[in-house]
Scaffold this active site. Structure first.
Site: not given
Length: 183
Positions: A17, A79, A112
């Site tokens: 990410d 995701k 995350c």
């Protein structure tokens, strides 16, 4: 608790990410991006698979160009769950890769990255979190994420430490190239 050394034929790199405006707000952003770039270059030199994740790119934006350009030959996993392990295709591909050791990089260490690491540990993977190549918007949240991941059983490492651990010797064919990356 015994910690196994990371081995090239068992290890993969995970990049989580590093996207859009959020990446621009990270604590020590420039250092973070540089360390992730080094890890990607090294993974390619050492022939480690790279698993690249993006959290809802339609909303957060794509991976920053400095990192994205190094992975043009790889398709990112999209995701919506905070944990990368919520992406079922990723889990399938991880299992079929035969790799049981993962070096984790990315953002944010307390959300995350943290949730991914806990799920990977739960899935019986050995996880090394590269403290140089993860961050959060604040130093306090980065530190909290790192502490919680270590308490859960993740190994904390650094770029230099894990790369030399993988190579084991100065006689490794990629030693000179990796050494240049670290200067």
């Amino acid at each position: 608790m015994k910690i196994d050394m990371f081995e090239m034929d068992k290890t993969a790199l995970m990049v989580i990410d590093v996207q859009g405006r959020l990446a621009q707000m990270m604590h020590r952003k420039k250092f973070l991006i540089e360390q992730i770039q080094i890890m990607i270059h090294a993974a390619k030199l050492l022939d480690l698979p790279i698993f690249w994740l993006e959290q809802y790119p339609q909303g957060l934006g794509e991976t920053v160009d400095e990192i994205k350009q190094l992975m043009q030959d790889i398709k990112p996993y999209e995701k919506i769950s905070f944990s990368s392990c919520g992406q079922q295709q990723l889990l399938t591909d991880l299992r079929s890769s035969g790799r049981s050791q993962l070096i984790v990089t990315g953002i944010e260490s307390h959300v995350c990255v943290y949730q991914t690491v806990l799920d990977l540990l739960d899935g019986q993977f050995q996880v090394a979190v590269n403290q140089d190549a993860v961050s959060s918007r604040t130093k306090a949240n980065k530190n909290l994420g790192m502490a919680r991941m270590q308490q859960a059983g993740a190994t904390i490492t650094s770029t230099e430490m894990v790369l030399f651990e993988l190579m084991r010797t100065a006689e490794h064919p990629s030693f000179k190239q990796i050494s240049k990356l670290l200067k």
